[in-house]
Design a protein around this motif. Sequence first.
Motif, PDB file in Angstrom:
ATOM      1  N   SER A  47       4.276   1.171  -1.157  1.00 15.74           N
ATOM      2  CA  SER A  47       3.946  -0.245  -0.955  1.00 15.74           C
ATOM      3  C   SER A  47       5.151  -1.065  -0.509  1.00 15.74           C
ATOM      4  O   SER A  47       5.000  -2.130   0.102  1.00 15.74           O
ATOM      5  N   GLU A  53       5.437  -1.640   3.523  1.00 13.35           N
ATOM      6  CA  GLU A  53       4.347  -2.283   4.251  1.00 13.35           C
ATOM      7  C   GLU A  53       4.834  -3.103   5.431  1.00 13.35           C
ATOM      8  O   GLU A  53       4.168  -3.200   6.467  1.00 13.35           O
ATOM      9  N   PHE A 113      -2.960   2.043   1.406  1.00 12.90           N
ATOM     10  CA  PHE A 113      -1.796   1.448   2.051  1.00 12.90           C
ATOM     11  C   PHE A 113      -2.144   1.062   3.479  1.00 12.90           C
ATOM     12  O   PHE A 113      -2.727   1.849   4.231  1.00 12.90           O
TER      13      PHE A 113
END
Length: 295
Positions: free
Chosen positions: A182, A185, A211
């Motif tokens: 994460s 991103e 994701f």
Amino acid sequence: MDQYLEVFIKVVEKENFSKAAEELHMTQPAVSQYIRTLEESIGTRLLERSNKYVRLNKAGEIVYHHAKEIVALYTKMQSLVEDLTNNASGPLAIGASYTFGEYILPHIMARLQEQYPLIYPSIKIHNTKEIIELVNSHQLDIGIIEGQFHEKTLNSEVVSEDQMVIVAPPHHRLLGKTVRLSDLEEETWILRETGSGTREASENLFRMYNFNPKKVMEFGSTQLIKESVEAGLGISLVSRWAIGKELKNEYLGVLNVEELPFKRNFAIITHSTYQTKSLKTFIETLRQYMADHEQ
């Protein structure tokens, strides 16, 4: 009839009677006669001719597609009969997806040629989807692919696991730190094209952890992706097999991501349970190489 089909295939692929004749070691009039005889036996014209080009018409497209399969099957039949009395020898059509084909297969071929010099391999490198299609149409004796395989008409066998890692430029701010997926991103992700086994692995990883990268770039080769990552364009998920030299020379770095490494399979696919000695020998050599180099 197989020779007429071979001449027809060569004319189509060379788009020229003279070039086909030269490669087949025939005269141009002889090639023209072969094509006329084939068209008479089929009952229709197959090629549109002019002074500048030779092109398939609709009937020709049908005949060309099936001619490739017929010639491949005829060659396989000859090899199977010869195998009854001979050692592993003769032609072997091998296909592989890009990661396996570019970074693993050359080493297997070197071992095969050293031990079995009478095997004459030809190799095609495409993405996984295209390799499956070529095996299905009998244009390849064997394919080595990445990722999941769902085609019921072919035989498949997993031969190794492949560890996938996320690579970054050598001076990336997150190298040396432990991060979660994460945290990446906002990064630019450089991915292979749809149909690639590496692209499938990336999508499986993203789906598994829910994701969604905000920026994705799509490139058509692993080598281009590696060069782009090294240049600082973004990060990417790649096979460890593909980055040995880059890691050794510190051209790339591997991010320490909690959810990784992510594993996928390398699998071999074949069309028939009837295998030539050359094919059996290649498969045995491949299995042994992969066992000797388990990650």
